[in-house]
Design a protein around this motif. Structure first.
Motif, PDB file in Angstrom:
ATOM      1  N   LEU A  79      64.752  72.807 -12.146  1.00 42.89           N
ATOM      2  CA  LEU A  79      65.476  72.338 -10.887  1.00 42.89           C
ATOM      3  C   LEU A  79      66.032  73.640 -10.285  1.00 42.89           C
ATOM      4  O   LEU A  79      66.162  73.551  -9.033  1.00 42.89           O
ATOM      5  CB  LEU A  79      66.576  71.230 -11.310  1.00 42.89           C
ATOM      6  CG  LEU A  79      65.851  70.027 -11.501  1.00 42.89           C
ATOM      7  CD1 LEU A  79      67.120  68.982 -12.099  1.00 42.89           C
ATOM      8  CD2 LEU A  79      64.782  69.511 -10.491  1.00 42.89           C
ATOM      9  N   GLY A  83      65.722  75.110  -6.650  1.00 46.86           N
ATOM     10  CA  GLY A  83      66.865  75.172  -5.575  1.00 46.86           C
ATOM     11  C   GLY A  83      67.072  76.817  -5.236  1.00 46.86           C
ATOM     12  O   GLY A  83      68.105  76.901  -4.431  1.00 46.86           O
ATOM     13  N   ALA A 125      73.138  70.089  -9.535  1.00 51.06           N
ATOM     14  CA  ALA A 125      72.074  69.335  -9.016  1.00 51.06           C
ATOM     15  C   ALA A 125      72.328  68.500  -7.601  1.00 51.06           C
ATOM     16  O   ALA A 125      71.413  68.633  -6.752  1.00 51.06           O
ATOM     17  CB  ALA A 125      71.333  68.455 -10.044  1.00 51.06           C
ATOM     18  N   GLN A 126      73.440  67.795  -7.591  1.00 52.10           N
ATOM     19  CA  GLN A 126      73.823  67.171  -6.381  1.00 52.10           C
ATOM     20  C   GLN A 126      73.896  68.159  -5.352  1.00 52.10           C
ATOM     21  O   GLN A 126      73.726  67.737  -4.169  1.00 52.10           O
ATOM     22  CB  GLN A 126      75.108  66.376  -6.719  1.00 52.10           C
ATOM     23  CG  GLN A 126      75.142  65.060  -7.549  1.00 52.10           C
ATOM     24  CD  GLN A 126      76.313  64.305  -7.748  1.00 52.10           C
ATOM     25  OE1 GLN A 126      77.376  65.164  -7.926  1.00 52.10           O
ATOM     26  NE2 GLN A 126      76.250  63.278  -7.991  1.00 52.10           N
ATOM     27  N   LEU A 129      70.772  69.226  -3.818  1.00 52.99           N
ATOM     28  CA  LEU A 129      70.220  67.863  -3.095  1.00 52.99           C
ATOM     29  C   LEU A 129      71.008  67.824  -1.777  1.00 52.99           C
ATOM     30  O   LEU A 129      70.184  67.657  -0.654  1.00 52.99           O
ATOM     31  CB  LEU A 129      70.388  66.617  -3.868  1.00 52.99           C
ATOM     32  CG  LEU A 129      69.414  66.483  -5.247  1.00 52.99           C
ATOM     33  CD1 LEU A 129      69.763  65.178  -5.850  1.00 52.99           C
ATOM     34  CD2 LEU A 129      68.268  65.961  -4.256  1.00 52.99           C
ATOM     35  N   ARG A 130      72.364  68.069  -2.086  1.00 49.75           N
ATOM     36  CA  ARG A 130      73.167  67.812  -0.563  1.00 49.75           C
ATOM     37  C   ARG A 130      72.689  68.892   0.490  1.00 49.75           C
ATOM     38  O   ARG A 130      73.037  68.736   1.628  1.00 49.75           O
ATOM     39  CB  ARG A 130      74.477  67.513  -0.887  1.00 49.75           C
ATOM     40  CG  ARG A 130      74.812  66.308  -1.665  1.00 49.75           C
ATOM     41  CD  ARG A 130      76.362  66.247  -2.009  1.00 49.75           C
ATOM     42  NE  ARG A 130      76.773  64.978  -2.594  1.00 49.75           N
ATOM     43  CZ  ARG A 130      77.460  64.720  -3.383  1.00 49.75           C
ATOM     44  NH1 ARG A 130      78.335  65.747  -3.689  1.00 49.75           N
ATOM     45  NH2 ARG A 130      77.692  63.337  -4.043  1.00 49.75           N
ATOM     46  N   LEU A 134      66.928  71.001  -2.773  1.00 46.31           N
ATOM     47  CA  LEU A 134      66.075  70.155  -3.822  1.00 46.31           C
ATOM     48  C   LEU A 134      65.753  68.918  -2.915  1.00 46.31           C
ATOM     49  O   LEU A 134      66.713  68.663  -1.910  1.00 46.31           O
ATOM     50  CB  LEU A 134      66.845  69.923  -4.968  1.00 46.31           C
ATOM     51  CG  LEU A 134      66.967  70.901  -6.104  1.00 46.31           C
ATOM     52  CD1 LEU A 134      67.675  70.657  -7.071  1.00 46.31           C
ATOM     53  CD2 LEU A 134      65.621  71.659  -6.367  1.00 46.31           C
ATOM     54  N   THR A 135      64.711  68.067  -3.353  1.00 49.55           N
ATOM     55  CA  THR A 135      64.759  66.831  -2.555  1.00 49.55           C
ATOM     56  C   THR A 135      64.483  65.970  -3.990  1.00 49.55           C
ATOM     57  O   THR A 135      64.174  66.268  -5.141  1.00 49.55           O
ATOM     58  CB  THR A 135      63.499  66.893  -1.697  1.00 49.55           C
ATOM     59  OG1 THR A 135      62.149  66.914  -2.566  1.00 49.55           O
ATOM     60  CG2 THR A 135      63.403  67.757  -0.766  1.00 49.55           C
ATOM     61  N   HIS A 136      64.300  64.864  -3.728  1.00 42.53           N
ATOM     62  CA  HIS A 136      64.032  63.765  -4.772  1.00 42.53           C
ATOM     63  C   HIS A 136      62.782  64.051  -5.579  1.00 42.53           C
ATOM     64  O   HIS A 136      62.511  63.665  -6.615  1.00 42.53           O
ATOM     65  CB  HIS A 136      64.178  62.318  -4.468  1.00 42.53           C
ATOM     66  CG  HIS A 136      62.962  61.871  -3.279  1.00 42.53           C
ATOM     67  ND1 HIS A 136      61.778  61.425  -3.824  1.00 42.53           N
ATOM     68  CD2 HIS A 136      62.739  62.083  -2.032  1.00 42.53           C
ATOM     69  CE1 HIS A 136      61.047  61.001  -2.802  1.00 42.53           C
ATOM     70  NE2 HIS A 136      61.794  61.616  -1.646  1.00 42.53           N
ATOM     71  N   ASP A 138      61.560  66.819  -6.377  1.00 46.30           N
ATOM     72  CA  ASP A 138      61.666  67.874  -7.462  1.00 46.30           C
ATOM     73  C   ASP A 138      62.226  67.210  -8.599  1.00 46.30           C
ATOM     74  O   ASP A 138      62.139  67.843  -9.806  1.00 46.30           O
ATOM     75  CB  ASP A 138      62.818  68.915  -6.823  1.00 46.30           C
ATOM     76  CG  ASP A 138      62.349  69.832  -5.808  1.00 46.30           C
ATOM     77  OD1 ASP A 138      61.343  70.208  -5.771  1.00 46.30           O
ATOM     78  OD2 ASP A 138      63.093  69.419  -4.705  1.00 46.30           O
ATOM     79  N   PHE A 139      62.622  66.031  -8.886  1.00 48.71           N
ATOM     80  CA  PHE A 139      62.951  65.442 -10.199  1.00 48.71           C
ATOM     81  C   PHE A 139      61.922  64.523 -10.691  1.00 48.71           C
ATOM     82  O   PHE A 139      62.192  63.903 -11.853  1.00 48.71           O
ATOM     83  CB  PHE A 139      64.187  64.407  -9.817  1.00 48.71           C
ATOM     84  CG  PHE A 139      65.517  65.381  -9.397  1.00 48.71           C
ATOM     85  CD1 PHE A 139      66.444  65.456 -10.611  1.00 48.71           C
ATOM     86  CD2 PHE A 139      65.758  65.888  -7.999  1.00 48.71           C
ATOM     87  CE1 PHE A 139      67.545  66.340 -10.252  1.00 48.71           C
ATOM     88  CE2 PHE A 139      66.738  66.287  -7.596  1.00 48.71           C
ATOM     89  CZ  PHE A 139      67.784  66.878  -8.656  1.00 48.71           C
TER      90      PHE A 139
END
Length: 140
Positions: A79, A83, A125-126, A129-130, A134-136, A138-139
């Motif tokens: 991740l 990122g 990670a948050q 994402l923010r 990263l996007t959902h 990536d998880f």
């Protein structure tokens, strides 16, 4: 107070003593089953592959099947790379240092403390994402 909070209050940053385990521990099979119940169908993220490997070893020693397939474990280093964190920084940054790497550190966080390490990883990670790094997906 929960049993976990009670145990956590007795543990310093790096040691779980035999006394604590004798007073509060549960059998390996119970702990693994409780972890599997907690995880549900979710992926299990960690910094490296230690958790996956340690669960496999624990199951082997106990002669039980793994409650969570190895395919549900993921290395969060992927991740951080996705990122934009350089590989050199991924290699030298511990899970407890991830939040600090992104300027989001908690001054009270302790290295090698399971909750603080997990929180540092989650905060990093948050942040990614923010900020759109990263996007959902990536998880997955």
């Amino acid at each position: 107070m929960s049993r976990a909070a009670d145990i956590a209050g007795q543990v310093d940053a790096e040691r779980v003593t035999q006394e604590i385990l004798d007073a509060n521990g549960v059998p390996r099979v119970t702990a693994l089953s409780q972890f599997a119940e907690f995880a549900g169908d979710a992926l299990c993220w960690s910094w490296g592959a230690d958790e996956r490997n340690l669960i496999a070893i624990s199951c082997y020693i106990s002669g039980i099947p793994a409650p969570i397939p190895a395919t549900r474990f993921r290395n969060a280093a992927a991740l951080m790379l996705a990122g934009g964190m350089p590989i050199e920084d991924v290699r030298k940054t511990s899970s407890s240092g991830l939040a600090g790497y992104f300027g989001l550190s908690d001054p009270n966080a302790r290295a090698h403390d399971a909750r603080d390490d997990a929180m540092s990883l989650a905060v990093a990670a948050q942040h990614l994402l923010r900020t759109g790094k990263l996007t959902h997906r990536d998880f997955d």
